[in-house]
Design an enzyme around this catalytic site. Structure first.
Site, short mmCIF file in Angstrom:
data_model
loop_
_atom_site.label_atom_id
_atom_site.label_comp_id
_atom_site.label_asym_id
_atom_site.label_seq_id
_atom_site.Cartn_x
_atom_site.Cartn_y
_atom_site.Cartn_z
N ASN A 13 0.84 -1.21 0.00
CA ASN A 13 0.00 0.00 0.00
C ASN A 13 0.86 1.25 0.00
OD1 ASN A 13 -2.67 -1.17 0.06
ND2 ASN A 13 -2.26 -1.77 2.16
N ASP A 70 8.20 5.56 8.25
CA ASP A 70 7.38 5.03 9.33
C ASP A 70 6.29 6.06 9.55
OD1 ASP A 70 6.64 2.96 11.04
OD2 ASP A 70 7.63 3.87 12.76
N PHE A 150 -6.06 2.62 3.03
CA PHE A 150 -5.72 1.50 3.90
C PHE A 150 -5.53 2.02 5.32
CE2 PHE A 150 -1.85 3.27 2.21
CZ PHE A 150 -0.92 3.22 3.25
#
Length: 192
Positions: A13, A70, A150
């Site tokens: 994703n 991240d 997502f």
């Protein structure tokens, strides 16, 4: 002339979102190139530490310049949780539905539903690491809306908008998302 960027991620994703944001002239490659047989460690206490850890591991092990990201959702009423644990908020299985269910449960008696999505991109150029941050704030909805995106996208409406990220087209989301902002800063650094 193409510039290859190695993205230290196994998250398809994220890979697809970043690939859609890259201007012409870039070729994006992920960890499939290195036949890695394990997940990259994320043992840091901040998004920055996790991104640096992943980028450094790939750069040092395979001798390529690469970047990692991240990302986390930081909810004010939960003192910044789930934060670095966003992907595994409901357990190591990294189940999006379970994560959203847990978040909704944790917020059920809270009136402050403000939250920020944050992404840190760490780029290891072979010598040193450079970090780039993108953030967008908004509100966590009472229920899921939309089927695109997502993670927590069905619950998050960015400030100034009426749709969740999951109700927006990928192109709309990429205009404002935390990842898009971090990537824009990174590309600026690369001089493109």
């Amino acid at each position: 002339m193409h510039q290859t960027l190695y993205f230290a991620s196994q998250n398809l994703n994220k890979f697809n979102e970043i690939a859609a944001l890259l201007p012409e002239g870039f070729v994006l490659k992920n960890l499939d190139e290195f036949k890695l047989d394990h997940e990259l460690a994320e043992t840091g206490t901040t998004l920055e530490e996790n991104a640096i850890q992943k980028a450094t591991y790939i750069a040092e092990r395979f001798g390529v310049a690469c970047f990692a990201d991240d990302s986390g959702l930081e909810v004010a009423a939960l003192q910044g949780a789930p934060g670095i644990y966003s992907g595994r908020y409901a357990g190591e299985a990294k189940n999006h539905d379970a994560n959203m269910n847990k978040l909704l449960h944790e917020l059920q008696d809270k009136t402050d539903r403000s939250a920020c999505f944050k992404t840190v991109i760490a780029y290891h150029d072979g010598q040193q690491v450079h970090c780039f941050t993108g953030q967008i704030c908004g509100q966590i909805q009472l229920e899921r809306k939309g089927n695109k995106g997502f993670g927590y996208d069905p619950l998050f409406i960015p400030d100034g908008h009426t749709l969740t990220f999951a109700e927006m087209s990928p192109e709309q989301k990429n205009q404002w998302s935390h990842r898009a902002k971090a990537l824009k800063a990174f590309l600026g650094f690369l001089g493109k």
